[in-house]
Design a protein around this motif. Structure first.
Motif, PDB file in Angstrom:
ATOM      1  N   ALA A  32     -28.141  27.135 -27.011  1.00 23.84           N
ATOM      2  CA  ALA A  32     -27.010  27.093 -26.081  1.00 23.84           C
ATOM      3  C   ALA A  32     -25.918  26.161 -26.612  1.00 23.84           C
ATOM      4  O   ALA A  32     -24.719  26.451 -26.473  1.00 23.84           O
ATOM      5  N   SER A  33     -26.314  25.064 -27.245  1.00 19.31           N
ATOM      6  CA  SER A  33     -25.335  24.151 -27.849  1.00 19.31           C
ATOM      7  C   SER A  33     -24.604  24.813 -29.009  1.00 19.31           C
ATOM      8  O   SER A  33     -23.390  24.660 -29.161  1.00 19.31           O
ATOM      9  N   ILE A  34     -25.336  25.560 -29.811  1.00 19.74           N
ATOM     10  CA  ILE A  34     -24.716  26.298 -30.917  1.00 19.74           C
ATOM     11  C   ILE A  34     -23.731  27.327 -30.362  1.00 19.74           C
ATOM     12  O   ILE A  34     -22.618  27.483 -30.872  1.00 19.74           O
ATOM     13  N   ALA A  35     -24.137  28.022 -29.304  1.00 21.73           N
ATOM     14  CA  ALA A  35     -23.262  29.015 -28.678  1.00 21.73           C
ATOM     15  C   ALA A  35     -22.004  28.358 -28.116  1.00 21.73           C
ATOM     16  O   ALA A  35     -20.902  28.902 -28.237  1.00 21.73           O
ATOM     17  N   ALA A  36     -22.145  27.180 -27.519  1.00 21.45           N
ATOM     18  CA  ALA A  36     -20.986  26.461 -26.968  1.00 21.45           C
ATOM     19  C   ALA A  36     -20.014  26.060 -28.087  1.00 21.45           C
ATOM     20  O   ALA A  36     -18.795  26.152 -27.910  1.00 21.45           O
ATOM     21  N   MET A  37     -20.541  25.642 -29.216  1.00 23.34           N
ATOM     22  CA  MET A  37     -19.660  25.308 -30.352  1.00 23.34           C
ATOM     23  C   MET A  37     -18.953  26.559 -30.860  1.00 23.34           C
ATOM     24  O   MET A  37     -17.806  26.513 -31.253  1.00 23.34           O
ATOM     25  N   TYR A  38     -19.660  27.678 -30.841  1.00 22.37           N
ATOM     26  CA  TYR A  38     -19.062  28.931 -31.304  1.00 22.37           C
ATOM     27  C   TYR A  38     -17.949  29.374 -30.355  1.00 22.37           C
ATOM     28  O   TYR A  38     -16.866  29.739 -30.777  1.00 22.37           O
ATOM     29  N   ARG A  39     -18.235  29.327 -29.049  1.00 24.62           N
ATOM     30  CA  ARG A  39     -17.264  29.787 -28.044  1.00 24.62           C
ATOM     31  C   ARG A  39     -16.084  28.833 -27.883  1.00 24.62           C
ATOM     32  O   ARG A  39     -14.969  29.267 -27.605  1.00 24.62           O
ATOM     33  N   GLY A  40     -16.332  27.543 -27.970  1.00 21.44           N
ATOM     34  CA  GLY A  40     -15.293  26.562 -27.711  1.00 21.44           C
ATOM     35  C   GLY A  40     -15.016  26.464 -26.223  1.00 21.44           C
ATOM     36  O   GLY A  40     -15.533  27.228 -25.412  1.00 21.44           O
ATOM     37  N   ALA A  41     -14.182  25.509 -25.857  1.00 22.59           N
ATOM     38  CA  ALA A  41     -13.855  25.278 -24.449  1.00 22.59           C
ATOM     39  C   ALA A  41     -12.860  26.302 -23.918  1.00 22.59           C
ATOM     40  O   ALA A  41     -12.729  26.486 -22.715  1.00 22.59           O
ATOM     41  N   SER A  42     -12.141  26.968 -24.828  1.00 24.01           N
ATOM     42  CA  SER A  42     -11.181  27.997 -24.441  1.00 24.01           C
ATOM     43  C   SER A  42     -11.134  29.042 -25.552  1.00 24.01           C
ATOM     44  O   SER A  42     -11.642  28.807 -26.650  1.00 24.01           O
ATOM     45  N   PRO A  43     -10.530  30.196 -25.297  1.00 25.53           N
ATOM     46  CA  PRO A  43     -10.512  31.269 -26.297  1.00 25.53           C
ATOM     47  C   PRO A  43      -9.873  30.893 -27.640  1.00 25.53           C
ATOM     48  O   PRO A  43     -10.169  31.509 -28.649  1.00 25.53           O
ATOM     49  N   ASP A  44      -9.032  29.881 -27.644  1.00 22.66           N
ATOM     50  CA  ASP A  44      -8.382  29.508 -28.905  1.00 22.66           C
ATOM     51  C   ASP A  44      -9.087  28.337 -29.590  1.00 22.66           C
ATOM     52  O   ASP A  44      -8.547  27.734 -30.516  1.00 22.66           O
ATOM     53  N   GLN A  45     -10.278  28.010 -29.128  1.00 22.26           N
ATOM     54  CA  GLN A  45     -11.051  26.917 -29.722  1.00 22.26           C
ATOM     55  C   GLN A  45     -12.406  27.425 -30.189  1.00 22.26           C
ATOM     56  O   GLN A  45     -12.806  28.538 -29.892  1.00 22.26           O
ATOM     57  N   GLY A  46     -13.118  26.582 -30.887  1.00 22.19           N
ATOM     58  CA  GLY A  46     -14.470  26.912 -31.319  1.00 22.19           C
ATOM     59  C   GLY A  46     -14.494  27.675 -32.626  1.00 22.19           C
ATOM     60  O   GLY A  46     -13.462  28.141 -33.131  1.00 22.19           O
ATOM     61  N   ILE A  47     -15.680  27.805 -33.148  1.00 24.21           N
ATOM     62  CA  ILE A  47     -15.865  28.526 -34.405  1.00 24.21           C
ATOM     63  C   ILE A  47     -15.488  29.993 -34.233  1.00 24.21           C
ATOM     64  O   ILE A  47     -14.928  30.614 -35.137  1.00 24.21           O
TER      65      ILE A  47
END
Length: 125
Positions: A32-47
């Motif tokens: 879930a932490s990996i997924a959160a880093m992938y998604r980011g806090a908003s659509p223009d953030q994250g991997i």
């Protein structure tokens, strides 16, 4: 044993948090932490945002692989040390989904971002 081949899933001694009975939850939270880093806090953030910019066709596939792996781990229900004995099918399904995610990261995501990933699994392969 030959029934399991080289891909043994029935050795509880290889698990994290097996003494606390939280081995499945630890795996779920890590993914879930990996997924959160992938998604980011908003659509223009994250991997995922970086992948979307570099290779728009790859991003939905990686996102789907993450969701499938997370859902499969959540479906295990029991601590892994019990599930390998009592619910082998769910453990094998989760293992397969996580492996698919690993391959997707090593190939598609790494290629999209022009990076090299070295993911080392606990069993040395």
């Amino acid at each position: 044993d030959e029934a399991h081949g080289d891909d043994r899933l029935d050795d509880p001694g290889e698990l994290q948090a097996d003494f606390s009975g939280m081995s499945t939850q630890v795996c779920v939270e890590q993914l879930a932490s990996i997924a959160a880093m992938y998604r980011g806090a908003s659509p223009d953030q994250g991997i995922g945002a970086l992948v979307r910019q570099a290779a728009p066709q790859v991003e939905p596939r990686i996102a789907a692989l993450l969701e499938r792996a997370l859902a499969a781990l959540q479906d295990v229900k029991l601590p892994l040390e019990q599930a390998v004995v009592q619910n082998d099918a769910a453990v094998r399904a989760a293992h397969a989904r996580v492996r698919e995610l690993e391959v997707g990261y090593k190939t598609e995501l790494a290629s999209a971002l022009a990076i090299t990933l070295s993911l080392v699994s606990g069993d040395g392969d």
